[in-house]
Design an enzyme around this catalytic site. Sequence first.
Site, PDB file in Angstrom:
ATOM      1  N   CYS A 293      -1.353  -2.039 -10.823  1.00 61.83           N
ATOM      2  CA  CYS A 293      -1.733  -0.656 -10.520  1.00 61.83           C
ATOM      3  C   CYS A 293      -2.379   0.012 -11.742  1.00 61.83           C
ATOM      4  O   CYS A 293      -1.764   0.108 -12.800  1.00 61.83           O
ATOM      5  CB  CYS A 293      -0.521   0.143 -10.064  1.00 61.83           C
ATOM      6  SG  CYS A 293      -0.981   1.832  -9.629  1.00 61.83           S
TER       7      CYS A 293
ATOM      8  N   GLN B 128       8.353  -4.392  -3.013  1.00 61.62           N
ATOM      9  CA  GLN B 128       7.568  -4.341  -4.257  1.00 61.62           C
ATOM     10  C   GLN B 128       8.033  -3.182  -5.145  1.00 61.62           C
ATOM     11  O   GLN B 128       8.234  -2.062  -4.669  1.00 61.62           O
ATOM     12  CB  GLN B 128       6.076  -4.188  -4.009  1.00 61.62           C
ATOM     13  CG  GLN B 128       5.312  -4.520  -5.304  1.00 61.62           C
ATOM     14  CD  GLN B 128       3.892  -4.022  -5.352  1.00 61.62           C
ATOM     15  OE1 GLN B 128       3.626  -2.855  -5.090  1.00 61.62           O
ATOM     16  NE2 GLN B 128       2.978  -4.915  -5.717  1.00 61.62           N
TER      17      GLN B 128
ATOM     18  N   MET C 124       0.849  -1.202   0.000  1.00 62.07           N
ATOM     19  CA  MET C 124       0.000   0.000   0.000  1.00 62.07           C
ATOM     20  C   MET C 124       0.879   1.245   0.000  1.00 62.07           C
ATOM     21  O   MET C 124       1.615   1.495   0.960  1.00 62.07           O
ATOM     22  CB  MET C 124      -0.927   0.019   1.218  1.00 62.07           C
ATOM     23  CG  MET C 124      -2.115  -0.895   1.110  1.00 62.07           C
ATOM     24  SD  MET C 124      -3.246  -0.712   2.510  1.00 62.07           S
ATOM     25  CE  MET C 124      -2.476  -1.763   3.730  1.00 62.07           C
ATOM     26  N   VAL C 125       0.759   2.010  -1.086  1.00 62.52           N
ATOM     27  CA  VAL C 125       1.531   3.237  -1.231  1.00 62.52           C
ATOM     28  C   VAL C 125       1.259   4.170  -0.058  1.00 62.52           C
ATOM     29  O   VAL C 125       0.108   4.344   0.346  1.00 62.52           O
ATOM     30  CB  VAL C 125       1.165   3.919  -2.572  1.00 62.52           C
ATOM     31  CG1 VAL C 125       1.585   5.369  -2.593  1.00 62.52           C
ATOM     32  CG2 VAL C 125       1.807   3.174  -3.732  1.00 62.52           C
TER      33      VAL C 125
ATOM     34  N   ASN D 133      -6.357 -12.182  -3.085  1.00 62.05           N
ATOM     35  CA  ASN D 133      -6.497 -10.815  -2.571  1.00 62.05           C
ATOM     36  C   ASN D 133      -7.812 -10.179  -3.005  1.00 62.05           C
ATOM     37  O   ASN D 133      -8.170 -10.231  -4.180  1.00 62.05           O
ATOM     38  CB  ASN D 133      -5.296  -9.985  -3.064  1.00 62.05           C
ATOM     39  CG  ASN D 133      -5.440  -8.493  -2.801  1.00 62.05           C
ATOM     40  OD1 ASN D 133      -5.221  -7.687  -3.691  1.00 62.05           O
ATOM     41  ND2 ASN D 133      -5.781  -8.113  -1.593  1.00 62.05           N
TER      42      ASN D 133
HETATM   43  C1  FNR Z   1      -3.220  -0.276  -2.760  1.00 65.61           C
HETATM   44  N1  FNR Z   1      -2.906  -1.300  -3.663  1.00 65.61           N
HETATM   45  C2  FNR Z   1      -1.609  -1.433  -4.122  1.00 65.61           C
HETATM   46  N2  FNR Z   1      -1.256  -2.521  -4.882  1.00 65.61           N
HETATM   47  C3  FNR Z   1       0.023  -2.720  -5.235  1.00 65.61           C
HETATM   48  O1  FNR Z   1       0.331  -3.727  -5.894  1.00 65.61           O
HETATM   49  N3  FNR Z   1       0.992  -1.818  -4.876  1.00 65.61           N
HETATM   50  C4  FNR Z   1       0.713  -0.710  -4.122  1.00 65.61           C
HETATM   51  O2  FNR Z   1       1.621   0.061  -3.786  1.00 65.61           O
HETATM   52  C5  FNR Z   1      -0.637  -0.473  -3.759  1.00 65.61           C
HETATM   53  N4  FNR Z   1      -1.006   0.636  -3.042  1.00 65.61           N
HETATM   54  C6  FNR Z   1      -2.252   0.706  -2.460  1.00 65.61           C
HETATM   55  C7  FNR Z   1      -2.552   1.716  -1.537  1.00 65.61           C
HETATM   56  C8  FNR Z   1      -3.771   1.728  -0.871  1.00 65.61           C
HETATM   57  C9  FNR Z   1      -4.069   2.794   0.134  1.00 65.61           C
HETATM   58  C10 FNR Z   1      -4.739   0.740  -1.175  1.00 65.61           C
HETATM   59  C11 FNR Z   1      -6.084   0.724  -0.475  1.00 65.61           C
HETATM   60  C12 FNR Z   1      -4.471  -0.237  -2.113  1.00 65.61           C
HETATM   61  C13 FNR Z   1      -3.886  -2.376  -3.960  1.00 65.61           C
HETATM   62  C14 FNR Z   1      -3.908  -3.381  -2.814  1.00 65.61           C
HETATM   63  O3  FNR Z   1      -2.642  -3.972  -2.603  1.00 65.61           O
HETATM   64  C15 FNR Z   1      -4.963  -4.473  -3.035  1.00 65.61           C
HETATM   65  O4  FNR Z   1      -4.634  -5.212  -4.180  1.00 65.61           O
HETATM   66  C16 FNR Z   1      -6.393  -3.927  -3.189  1.00 65.61           C
HETATM   67  O5  FNR Z   1      -6.655  -2.879  -2.285  1.00 65.61           O
HETATM   68  C17 FNR Z   1      -7.421  -5.047  -2.972  1.00 65.61           C
HETATM   69  O6  FNR Z   1      -7.311  -5.568  -1.666  1.00 65.61           O
HETATM   70  P1  FNR Z   1      -8.400  -5.212  -0.518  1.00 65.61           P
HETATM   71  O7  FNR Z   1      -8.299  -3.743  -0.236  1.00 65.61           O
HETATM   72  O8  FNR Z   1      -9.746  -5.553  -1.070  1.00 65.61           O
HETATM   73  O9  FNR Z   1      -7.976  -6.064   0.659  1.00 65.61           O
END
Ligand code: FNR
Length: 326
Positions: free
Chosen positions: A110, A81, A12-13, A208
């Site tokens: 993304c 990542q 998560m960024v 996921n």
């Molecule tokens: C993300 N997601 C994400 N995915 C990824 O591959 N690299 C990243 O840096 C990010 N950044 C990110 C930031 C935030 C604030 C969110 C909410 C999501 C996507 C995340 O890893 C995930 O794949 C999705 O949010 C789906 O999972 P959930 O939220 O349904 O559990």
Amino acid sequence: MEYHNKLVLAPMVRVGTLPFRLLAAQYGADITYGEEIIDHKFLKCERRVNEYIGSTDFVEKGTDNVVFRTCHQERNQVVFQMGTSDAVRALNAAKIVCKDVAAVDINMGCPKSFSVSGGMGAALLAKPELIHDILTTLKRNLDVPVTCKIRLLKSSQDTVELARRIEKTGVSALAVHGRKVADRPRDPAKWSEIADVVAALSIPVIANGDVFEHDDFQRIKSATGASSVMVARGALWNASVFSPGGKLQWEDVKREYVRKSILWDNDIKSTKHTLKEIIMRYSCLELPEGKAVIKSETLADLAKLYGEEKYYQFVSDNRSLVNGSR
Ligand code: FNR
């Protein structure tokens, strides 16, 4: 690194920095992904041992800008990542960090325009040859496990075909976010299409999407057949979702996050961003707590706001002592 039967903190960024990863690990996450870092940016970084904090930092050369901070404690569970669109660049960036992390993952999901316009993230899903090139190059030249994280393609058949090609590159696991590129976060994750990938592959698939409660781990495992599960928003909103004993009060989780941010001297912007995300879930930023977080300029301000002044003082006064006891 083992990918079977794992609870995984998603990348998560601006959230997945060291204190948040350690928080999730404390509550039961087995594997913790860092936020996506773009290869171009990481190539400008150098490794520095930070004896003051007790961390290993990757800092933009000629600046004090910490792009990635890790520590010995998470060495066997942290995944770095990366966002990339080029095999050689990805390899050179990965080489800078690979001795300090448990695995390297490539973001192939993304959908944001900065990613896609640079040929990264979800743009890779349309370029299986490039995917092959990046993953085989990393796999051949790195000693750590290499993985990637994808979204679903237009049809389940297309996703399975791509997943099979990815498996052939020799990656150790594949994370599948059960949404398509055009889907919004509020659209339900398609667990049945993750199940199709699980059924077609021999390597571990990390499922996921839409895990918000501890019970959801078992539900998504049963629905997909995957033995490992990755959580993003459910963990952001309450990192104790990983705890087998059930979720803790979010107030307590938030305070623990502030303590970890202090201990690891987290970037104030990242800590504020994460706190705001948590507050917005349960309350609103217009209320006094939200306003005070927005106004905070330092970790000392946040320590005061959350009644952690003594802890802040203790950490500041005893850095070497605290580091020694970690
Ligand atoms: C993300 N997601 C994400 N995915 C990824 O591959 N690299 C990243 O840096 C990010 N950044 C990110 C930031 C935030 C604030 C969110 C909410 C999501 C996507 C995340 O890893 C995930 O794949 C999705 O949010 C789906 O999972 P959930 O939220 O349904 O559990």
